[in-house]
Design an enzyme around this catalytic site. Structure first.
Site, PDB file in Angstrom:
ATOM      1  N   LYS A 165      -5.086 -49.938  11.408  1.00  0.00           N
ATOM      2  CA  LYS A 165      -6.470 -50.175  11.144  1.00  0.00           C
ATOM      3  C   LYS A 165      -7.042 -50.219   9.353  1.00  0.00           C
ATOM      4  CE  LYS A 165      -8.502 -50.146  14.893  1.00  0.00           C
ATOM      5  NZ  LYS A 165      -9.253 -49.074  15.604  1.00  0.00           N
ATOM      6  N   ARG A 171     -22.311 -43.433  26.999  1.00  0.00           N
ATOM      7  CA  ARG A 171     -22.927 -43.896  26.601  1.00  0.00           C
ATOM      8  C   ARG A 171     -23.473 -44.974  27.455  1.00  0.00           C
ATOM      9  NH1 ARG A 171     -21.193 -46.053  20.355  1.00  0.00           N
ATOM     10  NH2 ARG A 171     -19.790 -46.538  21.789  1.00  0.00           N
ATOM     11  N   SER A 210     -20.448 -46.048  16.083  1.00  0.00           N
ATOM     12  CA  SER A 210     -20.244 -45.775  14.766  1.00  0.00           C
ATOM     13  C   SER A 210     -19.910 -47.277  13.824  1.00  0.00           C
ATOM     14  CB  SER A 210     -18.815 -45.525  14.313  1.00  0.00           C
ATOM     15  OG  SER A 210     -18.607 -44.311  14.132  1.00  0.00           O
TER      16      SER A 210
HETATM   17  O1  PNS Z   1     -13.620 -43.344  18.949  1.00  0.00           O
HETATM   18  P1  PNS Z   1     -12.719 -44.186  19.359  1.00  0.00           P
HETATM   19  O2  PNS Z   1     -12.445 -45.504  18.379  1.00  0.00           O
HETATM   20  O3  PNS Z   1     -13.025 -45.274  20.700  1.00  0.00           O
HETATM   21  O4  PNS Z   1     -11.347 -43.393  20.105  1.00  0.00           O
HETATM   22  C1  PNS Z   1     -10.407 -43.730  21.055  1.00  0.00           C
HETATM   23  C2  PNS Z   1      -8.808 -42.952  20.208  1.00  0.00           C
HETATM   24  C3  PNS Z   1      -8.516 -43.083  19.438  1.00  0.00           C
HETATM   25  C4  PNS Z   1      -9.654 -42.165  21.157  1.00  0.00           C
HETATM   26  C5  PNS Z   1      -7.946 -43.811  21.888  1.00  0.00           C
HETATM   27  O5  PNS Z   1      -7.513 -45.286  21.168  1.00  0.00           O
HETATM   28  C6  PNS Z   1      -6.265 -43.138  20.604  1.00  0.00           C
HETATM   29  O6  PNS Z   1      -6.874 -42.241  21.536  1.00  0.00           O
HETATM   30  N1  PNS Z   1      -5.459 -43.519  20.598  1.00  0.00           N
HETATM   31  C7  PNS Z   1      -4.222 -43.508  20.574  1.00  0.00           C
HETATM   32  C8  PNS Z   1      -3.097 -43.812  21.647  1.00  0.00           C
HETATM   33  C9  PNS Z   1      -3.203 -43.691  22.364  1.00  0.00           C
HETATM   34  O7  PNS Z   1      -2.753 -42.490  22.726  1.00  0.00           O
HETATM   35  N2  PNS Z   1      -3.418 -44.213  23.472  1.00  0.00           N
HETATM   36  C10 PNS Z   1      -3.463 -44.342  25.005  1.00  0.00           C
HETATM   37  C11 PNS Z   1      -4.584 -44.217  25.784  1.00  0.00           C
HETATM   38  S1  PNS Z   1      -4.096 -44.260  27.366  1.00  0.00           S
END
Ligand code: PNS
Length: 173
Positions: A40, A89, A127
């Site tokens: 990203k 939210r 964000s």
């Molecule tokens: O702030 P965000 O982008 O909503 O957070 C999402 C996040 C970072 C918590 C989630 O995408 C994540 O933990 N990704 C890492 C990969 C992972 O473990 N994915 C499986 C979740 S089921």
């Protein structure tokens, strides 16, 4: 009890900080985990996001900041954490969080997600929307900032606002 509060934090908002403060009343230790996802292209670098978070949580006992790559469940295991903390939210957030919580429970062998309902004053802000407002508001073709950015104060700290302004001032969209 330790909880991981994971996210992109690009940038951290006052809504995130509200969840950390409320989480700190429930858990002995909270590790704010900033996802480092090389595929990203975030607005803020990982170090900038950490610095902004650090400034906001330095006075909250039991809170630390770390980064992770790959699976959240693996990071939680390495931290000896059995809980994930998340805020929601809207219904759309619930639809996003519930499958993630279910998957993390399986991947993390009982890793539970504790979901707090966001305070309604942060109910519609994200964000992503902050980035969009700042990008459109601060961009100005002649380098002069015309945007009355006082509205941002209800959603982000002065330090975040300052960083947003630096990122977007003098840049064309
Ligand atoms: O702030 P965000 O982008 O909503 O957070 C999402 C996040 C970072 C918590 C989630 O995408 C994540 O933990 N990704 C890492 C990969 C992972 O473990 N994915 C499986 C979740 S089921």
């Amino acid at each position: 009890m330790t909880a991981i509060f994971p996210g992109s934090f690009d940038p951290v908002t006052l809504g995130h900080i509200d969840i950390v403060k409320r989480g700190a009343l429930l858990f002995d230790r909270i590790v704010i985990a900033v996802l480092h996802n090389p595929s990203k292209s975030p607005l803020f670098t990982i170090q900038e996001r950490i610095n902004l978070l650090q400034a906001e949580v330095s006075d909250i006992t039991g809170v630390s900041i770390d980064t992770y790559m790959g699976l959240l469940a693996e990071f939680a295991k390495a931290q000896n954490a059995r809980y994930i903390l998340r805020g929601v939210r809207t219904e759309a957030d619930c639809a996003y969080e519930i499958p993630m919580a279910q998957a993390n429970r399986k991947l993390g062998k009982g890793l539970e997600t504790i979901i707090l309902a966001a305070d309604p004053i942060f109910g519609y802000m994200s964000s992503g929307l902050i980035r969009e407002i700042a990008a459109a508001g601060y961009a100005s073709s002649n380098g002069e900032v015309k945007f009355d950015d006082s509205a941002l104060d209800q959603w982000v700290s002065p330090a975040v606002k300052h960083m947003l302004r630096n990122k977007f001032s003098n840049k064309e969209l």
